[in-house]
Scaffold this active site. Structure first.
Site, PDB file in Angstrom:
ATOM      1  CB  SER A   1       1.206  26.282  28.017  1.00 12.97           C
ATOM      2  OG  SER A   1       0.626  25.320  27.157  1.00 12.97           O
TER       3      SER A   1
ATOM      4  CE  LYS B   1      -3.084  27.088  25.838  1.00 11.90           C
ATOM      5  NZ  LYS B   1      -1.758  27.302  26.457  1.00 11.90           N
TER       6      LYS B   1
END
Length: 256
Positions: A70, A141
């Site tokens: 991701s 993230k």
């Protein structure tokens, strides 16, 4: 010649030396004791080293294993990060563009009331040493919006804007746009809007717009900033920064 005396002498010489046998027994016992002591020292040293590593990972630098793609191309599957846990400990807060590790409990995942009380601590300890995949509630993230920011996506060229300023994101996975799902949000004070660099494969704040909290991550849930790569050897070193958000005005000073 006294043959009986000679036989007696030969018989005595053939008898084992009691002193030598006792000395050999003592040597074997001492060797076994030394070996046992050596293993105890190794075990004690290992326990001490593990305790020190756990202490350091709890307060200073924590290894973190990347389990998914991701965050490609910035971070790859199997990378072992070194998370700087002091980055936000003395009053500083995450900034736009920072790559951080955070606990998504209550924002990205629900509160887990059925956590295994036996296996859970062992797994967390292994994960804190970078030896196992992180817990299901741990995420890595990029911070895209901080408290007060208005984040909107996307323009005709597939770019997002923060506080009215269009942001070019050079770290995105090749071929990805800022988002395939349009959104327009205002980040509440004390929270963060998080997105992965591989937008087409990242489950991030966008996927939780309809959840309690709207996908926003409380600042206090941030574990630390990803400052270094510790593995593999070809990629070790500090993680690259970005100036993608350098022209974004402060909340309330937006234009356009």
């Amino acid at each position: 010649m006294d043959t009986q005396a000679q036989h007696a002498e030969r018989d005595r010489s053939s008898e084992p030396d009691a002193g030598a046998e006792e000395g050999s027994r003592f040597s074997r016992t001492r060797a076994r004791f030394a070996a046992a002591l050596s293993w105890r020292r190794v075990l004690a040293g290992s326990v001490l080293a593990t305790a020190v590593l756990l202490l350091v990972s709890s307060w200073v630098v924590q290894p973190f294993l990347i389990p998914s793609g991701s965050m490609e191309p910035t971070l790859k599957v199997g990378d072992r990060l070194l998370v700087n846990k002091l980055a936000y400990r003395f009053g500083a807060e995450p900034e736009r563009g920072d790559v951080v590790v955070f606990d998504g409990t209550g924002s990205f995942v629900r509160e887990d009331l059925d956590a295994d009380p036996v296996a859970g601590p062992a797994r967390r300890a292994a994960a804190s040493l970078g030896l196992a995949e992180p817990a299901d509630s741990d995420f890595v993230k990029r911070v895209v919006g901080v408290g007060g920011d208005r984040v909107v996506c996307c323009d005709a060229r597939g770019r997002l804007a923060v506080n009215g300023t269009v942001v070019d994101e050079p770290y995105l996975y090749p071929g990805d746009t800022a988002s395939r799902v349009p959104f327009a949000i205002v980040v509440p004070t004390g929270t963060l809007w998080m997105m992965g660099d591989h937008r087409s494969r990242s489950s991030d704040s966008r996927d939780h717009l309809g959840s309690p909290g709207g996908g926003m991550v409380p600042v206090e849930r941030v574990t630390g900033r990803v400052d270094w790569l510790g593995w593999p050897p070809a990629r070790t070193g500090s993680t690259p920064g970005t100036d993608a958000f350098a022209d974004v005005p402060a909340p309330g000073a937006a234009h356009g």
